[in-house]
Design an enzyme around this catalytic site. Structure first.
Site, short mmCIF file in Angstrom:
data_model
loop_
_atom_site.label_atom_id
_atom_site.label_comp_id
_atom_site.label_asym_id
_atom_site.label_seq_id
_atom_site.Cartn_x
_atom_site.Cartn_y
_atom_site.Cartn_z
N ILE A 82 1.49 2.13 -6.34
CA ILE A 82 0.06 1.81 -6.28
C ILE A 82 -0.70 2.96 -5.64
O ILE A 82 -1.88 3.11 -5.86
CB ILE A 82 -0.22 0.48 -5.51
N ASP A 83 -0.01 3.81 -4.85
CA ASP A 83 -0.70 4.88 -4.11
C ASP A 83 -1.17 6.03 -5.01
O ASP A 83 -1.99 6.84 -4.60
CB ASP A 83 0.23 5.47 -3.04
N ARG A 96 -23.42 -8.27 8.95
CA ARG A 96 -22.24 -7.69 9.61
C ARG A 96 -21.82 -6.38 8.97
O ARG A 96 -22.11 -6.13 7.79
CB ARG A 96 -21.04 -8.64 9.50
N GLY A 145 -2.30 3.05 1.07
CA GLY A 145 -2.44 4.49 0.84
C GLY A 145 -1.97 5.20 2.09
O GLY A 145 -2.75 5.42 3.01
N GLU A 178 -4.94 2.84 5.02
CA GLU A 178 -4.06 2.57 6.17
C GLU A 178 -3.55 3.87 6.83
O GLU A 178 -3.23 3.89 8.00
CB GLU A 178 -2.87 1.72 5.74
O1 F6P Z 1 4.14 3.35 -1.20
C1 F6P Z 1 3.44 2.24 -1.56
C2 F6P Z 1 3.07 1.43 -0.36
O2 F6P Z 1 2.47 0.26 -0.83
C3 F6P Z 1 2.20 2.16 0.67
O3 F6P Z 1 0.84 2.17 0.35
C4 F6P Z 1 2.52 1.38 1.91
O4 F6P Z 1 2.28 2.12 3.07
C5 F6P Z 1 3.95 1.07 1.76
O5 F6P Z 1 4.22 1.05 0.38
C6 F6P Z 1 4.36 -0.21 2.42
O6 F6P Z 1 5.72 -0.37 2.23
P1 F6P Z 1 6.54 -1.64 2.72
O7 F6P Z 1 6.11 -2.79 1.86
O8 F6P Z 1 7.94 -1.28 2.53
O9 F6P Z 1 6.16 -1.84 4.16
#
Ligand code: F6P
Length: 341
Positions: free
Chosen positions: A127-128, A163, A171, A223
């Site tokens: 998804i990234d 708000r 990401g 994130e």
């Molecule tokens: O690499 C895709 C992703 O969805 C990132 O955006 C996210 O930081 C990570 O995977 C989260 O991974 P997990 O579900 O293993 O914590």
């Protein structure tokens, strides 16, 4: 031929569509057989396999997740991991493997191909959208649609209450989801991992907006975005490996509220962005990728990754996809900035 498929790393919508396409193309076009390895690279390391048939893979195009399940197992960190993979390939009399995954899966596939001679083709997913050498990965479009929908919803409640609402999206190293989702959802500010957060600018932009009579604001933060003085994710991961992220939205909301005086709340979309049915775009992309990967295997073109370049599905050497992430195209961020404040 007999080929294997595995899905590795974080799941995303469209994985089942790829599996369906590979099975259909292999059986119908090439009269080949297909088996699935379960749970990413753990499958071949521990030799956990299941047969994949036309019947078992029909009706999958709209299904989220992966019927093969997934894991973040890195065989190069397992005792005799690579050797056990080669033993499993031999035991199951496989001619080749299709590995569907993101950057980590690409790296493992590349090493397995160059150091152990594994006949492998990679299909990029995440998804990234941060895999190099492809314009898009499948999963991304679905995630962006989920973010846009969430921002539409946040807008109406933000406006009702005057708000500031901060929406934290996924990401970890790249701001593609934040940027595309933010543009589509009309965000008033977007923060991405590629650029340290300039809190003074965020505050000034929100104040300016409120001064012109818009008494609410929507801020999107990836994130992986970092406040100026916090360590980068790359530094954290050097010590700990795959770090669990989350929390920047809440942190930011507190600071914005303190510095603007406007009531500010945070929402974290988290894994909602990875679940559920793929968008039509992702279904088509995953299907095209799956068919192309199957063709490459039958042409014995190994050590390659399928790629969307322009509107064509091509193949590129795996080296082009490893060791560097595809970070956000900042010219798209410039477009987003036109609508800030
Ligand atoms: O690499 C895709 C992703 O969805 C990132 O955006 C996210 O930081 C990570 O995977 C989260 O991974 P997990 O579900 O293993 O914590």
């Amino acid at each position: 031929m007999r080929l294997g498929i595995l899905t590795g790393g974080g799941d995303c919508p469209g994985l089942n569509a790829v599996i369906r396409a590979i099975v259909r193309q292999s059986i119908r076009r090439y009269s080949s057989e297909v088996v699935g390895y379960l749970e990413g690279w753990r499958g071949p390391v521990e030799n956990i396999v299941m047969p994949l048939t036309l019947q078992g893979t029909s009706g999958l195009i709209q299904r989220g997740g992966t019927i093969l399940r997934t894991s973040r197992v890195n065989p190069f960190k397992q005792e005799r991991g690579p050797e056990r993979i080669m033993e499993s390939i031999k035991k199951n009399t496989l001619d080749a493997l299709v590995a569907v995954g993101g950057e980590d899966t690409c790296s493992v596939a590349h090493k397995m191909h160059s150091q152990y001679g594994l006949n492998v083709v990679v299909v990029p997913k995440t998804i990234d959208n941060d895999v190099s050498a492809t314009d898009f990965t499948f999963g991304f479009d679905t995630a962006v649609n989920i973010v846009a929908d969430a921002l539409d919803r946040l807008h109406t409640t933000a406006e009702s209450h005057n708000r500031v609402l901060v929406c934290e999206v996924m990401g970890r190293h790249a701001g593609w989801i934040a940027c595309y989702g933010g543009i589509a959802g009309g965000a008033d500010y977007i923060l991405v991992p590629e650029k340290p957060i300039d809190i003074d600018d965020v505050v000034a932009t929100i104040k300016k907006r409120h001064a012109r009579g818009r008494d609410f604001s929507i801020v999107v933060v990836a994130e992986g975005a970092r406040l100026g003085d916090s360590p980068t994710l790359k530094d954290i991961e050097m010590d700990t490996g795959h770090a669990k992220l989350g929390g920047i939205g809440e942190q930011l909301a507190k600071i914005i509220e303190k510095l603007t005086g406007y009531e500010t709340r945070a929402s974290v979309l988290g894994h909602i962005q990875r679940g559920g049915s793929p968008s039509a775009f992702d279904r088509v992309l995953a299907t095209r990728f799956g068919c192309k990967a199957t063709d490459l295997i039958h042409e014995k073109k190994f050590g390659r990754m399928v790629s969307l370049t322009g509107n064509e599905i091509i193949d590129v050497p795996l080296e082009q996809a490893v060791d560097k992430l595809k970070t956000l195209d900042m010219s798209i961020m410039k477009v987003a900035e036109t609508f800030f404040g």
